[in-house]
Design a protein around this motif. Structure first.
Motif, PDB file in Angstrom:
ATOM      1  N   VAL A 137      18.181 -44.688 -45.635  1.00  0.00           N
ATOM      2  CA  VAL A 137      17.590 -44.427 -46.951  1.00  0.00           C
ATOM      3  C   VAL A 137      18.581 -45.186 -47.983  1.00  0.00           C
ATOM      4  O   VAL A 137      19.862 -44.812 -47.873  1.00  0.00           O
ATOM      5  N   ILE A 138      18.198 -45.945 -49.020  1.00  0.00           N
ATOM      6  CA  ILE A 138      19.025 -46.480 -50.079  1.00  0.00           C
ATOM      7  C   ILE A 138      18.306 -46.188 -51.468  1.00  0.00           C
ATOM      8  O   ILE A 138      17.032 -46.642 -51.318  1.00  0.00           O
ATOM      9  N   PHE A 139      18.929 -45.628 -52.120  1.00  0.00           N
ATOM     10  CA  PHE A 139      18.372 -45.201 -53.555  1.00  0.00           C
ATOM     11  C   PHE A 139      18.968 -46.641 -54.478  1.00  0.00           C
ATOM     12  O   PHE A 139      20.185 -46.691 -54.449  1.00  0.00           O
ATOM     13  N   ILE A 140      18.048 -47.196 -55.100  1.00  0.00           N
ATOM     14  CA  ILE A 140      18.307 -48.419 -55.744  1.00  0.00           C
ATOM     15  C   ILE A 140      18.082 -47.832 -57.502  1.00  0.00           C
ATOM     16  O   ILE A 140      16.950 -48.036 -57.755  1.00  0.00           O
ATOM     17  N   ASN A 141      19.074 -46.924 -57.926  1.00  0.00           N
ATOM     18  CA  ASN A 141      18.933 -46.419 -59.001  1.00  0.00           C
ATOM     19  C   ASN A 141      19.135 -47.173 -60.320  1.00  0.00           C
ATOM     20  O   ASN A 141      20.148 -47.123 -60.914  1.00  0.00           O
ATOM     21  N   ARG A 142      18.160 -48.189 -60.270  1.00  0.00           N
ATOM     22  CA  ARG A 142      18.384 -49.020 -61.584  1.00  0.00           C
ATOM     23  C   ARG A 142      17.099 -49.674 -61.923  1.00  0.00           C
ATOM     24  O   ARG A 142      16.110 -49.861 -61.118  1.00  0.00           O
ATOM     25  N   TYR A 143      16.994 -50.069 -63.261  1.00  0.00           N
ATOM     26  CA  TYR A 143      15.584 -50.495 -63.594  1.00  0.00           C
ATOM     27  C   TYR A 143      15.814 -52.325 -63.446  1.00  0.00           C
ATOM     28  O   TYR A 143      16.452 -52.808 -64.200  1.00  0.00           O
ATOM     29  N   LEU A 144      15.118 -52.559 -62.092  1.00  0.00           N
ATOM     30  CA  LEU A 144      15.174 -53.990 -61.737  1.00  0.00           C
ATOM     31  C   LEU A 144      14.582 -55.081 -62.716  1.00  0.00           C
ATOM     32  O   LEU A 144      13.432 -54.754 -63.042  1.00  0.00           O
ATOM     33  N   PRO A 145      14.947 -56.194 -62.898  1.00  0.00           N
ATOM     34  CA  PRO A 145      14.530 -57.267 -63.558  1.00  0.00           C
ATOM     35  C   PRO A 145      13.239 -57.532 -62.789  1.00  0.00           C
ATOM     36  O   PRO A 145      13.466 -57.577 -61.467  1.00  0.00           O
ATOM     37  N   LEU A 146      12.222 -58.151 -63.348  1.00  0.00           N
ATOM     38  CA  LEU A 146      11.000 -58.475 -62.332  1.00  0.00           C
ATOM     39  C   LEU A 146      11.198 -59.313 -61.427  1.00  0.00           C
ATOM     40  O   LEU A 146      10.760 -59.169 -60.268  1.00  0.00           O
ATOM     41  N   ALA A 147      12.205 -60.568 -61.630  1.00  0.00           N
ATOM     42  CA  ALA A 147      12.239 -61.370 -60.266  1.00  0.00           C
ATOM     43  C   ALA A 147      12.969 -60.413 -59.357  1.00  0.00           C
ATOM     44  O   ALA A 147      12.600 -60.835 -57.863  1.00  0.00           O
ATOM     45  N   ASP A 148      13.843 -59.767 -59.402  1.00  0.00           N
ATOM     46  CA  ASP A 148      14.477 -59.015 -58.406  1.00  0.00           C
ATOM     47  C   ASP A 148      13.411 -58.043 -57.788  1.00  0.00           C
ATOM     48  O   ASP A 148      13.532 -57.957 -56.392  1.00  0.00           O
ATOM     49  N   LEU A 149      12.763 -57.398 -58.550  1.00  0.00           N
ATOM     50  CA  LEU A 149      11.749 -56.443 -58.032  1.00  0.00           C
ATOM     51  C   LEU A 149      10.678 -56.967 -57.059  1.00  0.00           C
ATOM     52  O   LEU A 149      10.664 -56.751 -55.975  1.00  0.00           O
ATOM     53  N   LEU A 150      10.475 -58.031 -57.573  1.00  0.00           N
ATOM     54  CA  LEU A 150       9.383 -58.860 -56.672  1.00  0.00           C
ATOM     55  C   LEU A 150      10.075 -59.529 -55.643  1.00  0.00           C
ATOM     56  O   LEU A 150       9.370 -59.560 -54.288  1.00  0.00           O
ATOM     57  N   GLU A 151      11.300 -59.670 -55.448  1.00  0.00           N
ATOM     58  CA  GLU A 151      12.010 -60.274 -54.259  1.00  0.00           C
ATOM     59  C   GLU A 151      12.070 -58.842 -53.144  1.00  0.00           C
ATOM     60  O   GLU A 151      11.820 -59.288 -52.094  1.00  0.00           O
ATOM     61  N   TYR A 152      12.390 -57.770 -53.698  1.00  0.00           N
ATOM     62  CA  TYR A 152      12.481 -56.497 -53.019  1.00  0.00           C
ATOM     63  C   TYR A 152      11.213 -56.277 -52.449  1.00  0.00           C
ATOM     64  O   TYR A 152      11.078 -55.978 -51.093  1.00  0.00           O
ATOM     65  N   LEU A 153      10.110 -56.401 -53.105  1.00  0.00           N
ATOM     66  CA  LEU A 153       8.780 -56.139 -52.534  1.00  0.00           C
ATOM     67  C   LEU A 153       8.408 -57.367 -51.620  1.00  0.00           C
ATOM     68  O   LEU A 153       7.588 -57.027 -50.437  1.00  0.00           O
ATOM     69  N   GLN A 154       8.882 -58.633 -51.603  1.00  0.00           N
ATOM     70  CA  GLN A 154       8.352 -59.829 -50.935  1.00  0.00           C
ATOM     71  C   GLN A 154       9.070 -59.503 -49.387  1.00  0.00           C
ATOM     72  O   GLN A 154       8.671 -59.983 -48.303  1.00  0.00           O
ATOM     73  N   MET A 155      10.296 -58.863 -49.664  1.00  0.00           N
ATOM     74  CA  MET A 155      10.928 -58.647 -48.091  1.00  0.00           C
ATOM     75  C   MET A 155      10.616 -57.327 -47.470  1.00  0.00           C
ATOM     76  O   MET A 155      11.262 -56.822 -46.552  1.00  0.00           O
ATOM     77  N   THR A 156       9.608 -56.617 -48.114  1.00  0.00           N
ATOM     78  CA  THR A 156       9.381 -55.200 -47.479  1.00  0.00           C
ATOM     79  C   THR A 156       8.224 -55.431 -46.418  1.00  0.00           C
ATOM     80  O   THR A 156       7.328 -56.267 -46.570  1.00  0.00           O
TER      81      THR A 156
END
Length: 791
Positions: free
Chosen positions: A294-313
């Motif tokens: 489990v990894i908590f990413i406790n920050r408000y991600l910029p949109l580009a970063d958020l979409l990269e996290y979702l694309q590798m999900t």
């Protein structure tokens, strides 16, 4: 409730809540400055961190990108507490929602502002609490401008009080927007709202490039891990502990699993209870020995970063505990990134996740969650099917399409009758005259990324799966000929030196396909072998396209490198040996175009003779088939129809033959009556050709036919300077930008690709070479005319 009762209640409430408030009546000026209509968005707005704020910012950006000259977009930012923020320049007003007196002050400020034409309110019950709830309703009734309200939450089975509140809000607004069909049904059945007042516009999503998962995981230090994720502002309603309780059973079968909890704690939760919920989750992770998973990413991600996290999900988990949560932007974003999804049964999930797109589990059921994850992890084909089907279902909700839907509604509400209706709401005010909103599409910037991605050192790949090149589909001379033309056009416009590298690749491919007798084969596999398709398919059109491309390149003698032009001339000289044996209608038309371009700078009597030979054959075909109501070369309209009148026009321009001009004009005028209507272009369906005396099939449109129509309109406009051709050219290009029967974009500005087709209920999301090159050629053709309407 009739209007008199509404106003009696209104006056009573105003005098009770605001005893010192006196509305100012300001007469409107007789003459208003001509300007784009100003739309005021009343909403929370960044830097405030909340879902509605992000939603509104995304919507404004989409509207600006799509219709820059059609609207002026401003914001009245809702401050849900006494805290203040530094807002961007589009924020015109700030409303303190905790102070009831400020609502009518804001209504007055909006009413006397002659720049504001329409008001769009983003509504969530939590934004207007206590006395603010009654003040907000009065605010809506006091507005003299047409108002549209967006309901982010629609609660089913309301009590009498809730039902009355929503009905009053509906009475005060010209239209209501909800994000799901379920929400619209609840408004009609549970609240008694008229269906014609409700518009369903799904939560917008971002188009994404669908990057390589392996590379993304390497980037974030998660190589060889299978990723589960969830994101959003953290609160107990997210149900994160449900996944934590399910993880031991998941890890037992899938030890490489890691669960990403992405997002900061909700500011409202921080204010009321601090990090109590997050700390509980961290403690549970330790208790269950999940620290490596489990990894908590406790920050408000910029949109580009958020979409990269979702694309590798690998699997996205949505475990909301609230059965009344109507919609979730996080859920939509995950679908747009192609994530297989496991979700609790909120209405949004039930509407979008069918058995072929995802898995729905019961609320607070970790056993079902674990079983769902393990099932997907063991079945790669199922994951791929879910991904493909989810993308097909979610792409219509792209922000670009959301902008189109909002713009059409704004245009509708801005009609004259809506201005008159505002007198019912505000009898003491003069009517606010609103001109009809004219929706002018803004052309996206040119983006060659997908074309470059589809091109190898050997040539342009034929097909793609979504936006990923499908090397298994091989190569064709058809696509490489189109690519040669498109990149010539681009180089002519931009002078981009990198284009020369691609031109050499495409020209080399054409040369590779040429046979000893001068003919061309069309189909080449990934290993550079000619395929059996070359024996099974008629290659006449492919040969014609190759000659068109060669002639077009040669016409740029003096602009392109000498060696490149000389190579094209050598290939063309051999190819022309077989031209007089051609009798295929479109093949002859392509050749006429190619020879016309070849003759532009260096006229050849031989080329002119060939043009006349082929053009005369087309004239004979036209005379044989045409009659009073059918001025055409064949007894049917099929594909690439506009190529035929364009070729006849080229024949006239090259030879001066009057019969070619007359045939070109008559046949093109006939074709235009079959492909344009009052709303725009609708080309002949690829599902069923239009035969003489029959009705055309309604659906099945391809970008290449729209592009060919634009080429021909451009040629006719240049030849005859008839403005109607220019207007139709602009209308046809808008088909790519959403002016079609689905009101959806066909060109994908994120990838630079163009979708392969427009069907009855959906767009074909694959972005192959033919469609992408067709769009680029159409785009560059429009640019030649410095179009003042669509730029």
């Amino acid at each position: 409730m009739n209007n008199e009762i509404v106003f009696d209640v209104q006056e009573e409430l105003i005098s009770t809540l605001f005893p010192t408030f006196t509305p100012k009546i300001v007469a409107e000026p007789l003459v208003r400055k001509v300007k784009p209509p100003e739309i005021l968005f009343i909403t929370t707005y960044p830097p405030l961190e909340c879902g509605i704020a992000t939603y509104s910012q995304d919507l404004l950006k989409a509207l600006k990108n799509k219709y820059k000259q059609s609207f002026s977009l401003k914001v009245c930012a809702l401050e849900p507490s006494k805290t203040t923020h530094v807002y961007p320049k589009e924020v015109k007003f700030v409303l303190d929602t905790s102070n009831p007196a400020k609502y009518l002050e804001m209504a007055h400020a909006i009413n006397i502002d002659m720049n504001i034409d329409l008001v769009l309110v983003q509504h969530e019950f939590g934004l207007f609490q206590g006395k603010g709830e009654a003040a907000f309703l009065q605010f809506l009734f006091w507005l003299s401008k047409p108002a549209i309200i967006v309901f982010h939450t629609v609660l089913p089975q309301p009590d009498a009080s809730m039902r009355e509140k929503v009905q009053k809000i509906a009475n005060a607004c010209a239209a209501m927007i909800v994000m799901t069909q379920n929400a619209a049904q609840i408004l009609v059945e549970d609240y008694g709202i008229a269906a014609e007042k409700i518009e369903v516009i799904p939560h917008g999503t971002h188009l994404v490039p669908h990057l390589d998962k392996t590379l993304l995981k390497e980037k974030y230090g998660l190589s060889n891990r299978k990723i589960l994720s969830t994101f959003g502002l953290l609160s107990s309603g997210k149900g994160i502990e449900i996944t934590l309780n399910a993880l031991p059973a998941i890890i037992e079968l899938n030890p490489e699993i890691v669960f990403l909890v992405i997002g900061i704690t909700h500011p409202g939760v921080i204010k009321n209870e601090g990090e109590k919920y997050r700390n509980m989750l961290i403690a549970k992770v330790r208790t269950l020995n999940l620290c490596d998973h489990v990894i908590f990413i406790n920050r408000y991600l910029p949109l580009a970063d958020l979409l990269e996290y979702l694309q590798m999900t690998d699997i996205y988990l949505f475990t909301s505990k609230d059965p009344k949560q109507a919609v979730s932007g996080t859920f939509s974003y995950a679908m747009s990134c192609g994530c297989p999804i496991i979700s609790t049964p909120i209405p949004h999930a039930r509407e979008l996740l069918h058995e072929d797109t995802g898995i729905i589990i019961d609320f607070q059921n970790p056993d079902q969650l674990a079983a769902g994850v393990n099932r997907l992890m063991s079945d790669e084909n199922l994951c791929l099917a879910f991904r493909s089907n989810a993308l097909q279902r979610i792409v219509p909700t792209a922000w670009e399409n959301s902008a189109i839907a909002h713009a059409l509604l704004l245009q509708k509400v801005a009609g004259p009758m809506n201005c008159i209706n505002q007198l019912v709401k505000a009898p003491n005010h003069s009517p606010h005259s609103i001109e009809k909103i004219v929706l002018n599409n803004r052309i996206p910037p040119i983006n060659l990324e997908h074309i470059q991605k589809m091109t190898t050192d050997f040539g342009m790949i034929q097909f793609s799966k979504i936006n990923q090149p499908d090397l298994e589909s091989g190569y064709t001379i058809d696509d490489n000929a189109r690519a040669l033309i498109a990149l010539c056009m681009h180089f002519e416009t931009t002078g981009e030196q990198q284009d020369l590298t691609y031109l050499q690749i495409y020209l080399n491919f054409i040369q590779f396909c040429q046979q000893p007798n001068g003919d061309f084969l069309n189909y080449v596999d990934k290993d550079y072998h000619f395929t059996a398709q070359n024996s099974a398919n008629n290659l006449a059109d492919a040969n014609g396209r190759a000659i068109w491309a060669l002639g077009y390149l040669i016409s740029h003698r003096g602009l392109l490198p000498v060696a490149l032009v000389a190579q094209a001339e050598r290939i063309l000289q051999r190819a022309l040996l077989q031209v007089e044996n051609m009798h295929s209608t479109r093949a002859m038309a392509f050749v006429i175009k190619g020879l016309y371009y070849t003759n532009l700078q260096k006229k050849s009597l031989y080329h002119t003779r060939l043009i006349k030979t082929l053009a005369n054959r087309l004239v004979q075909m036209y005379r044989h088939e045409s009659e009073q109501h059918w001025q055409w070369y064949e007894g049917y309209l099929t594909y690439a129809n506009s190529i035929l009148p364009e070729a006849m026009l080229c024949a006239w321009l090259a030879t001066g033959g009057q019969v070619y001009k007359e045939t070109a004009q008559a046949s093109f005028d006939f074709l235009l009556t079959r492909t344009f209507n009052q709303t725009g272009i609708k080309v002949i369906s690829n599902q069923s050709w239009l035969f003489k005396g029959q009705e055309a099939a309604v659906y099945g449109e391809q970008p290449i036919d729209v592009a060919y129509t634009i080429f021909t309109l451009s040629k006719f406009y240049t030849a005859f300077n008839d403005e109607s051709y220019l207007q139709k050219m602009q209308s046809a290009f808008n088909w790519f930008l959403g002016n079609n029967h689905l009101h959806q974009i066909i060109y994908n500005p994120c990838t630079g690709g163009c979708y392969d087709g427009l069907e009855e209920t959906q767009v074909n999301l694959n972005q192959g070479a033919e469609s992408t090159l067709s769009y680029l050629m159409a785009r560059l053709t429009i640019d030649k005319h410095h179009n003042p309407i669509v730029k």
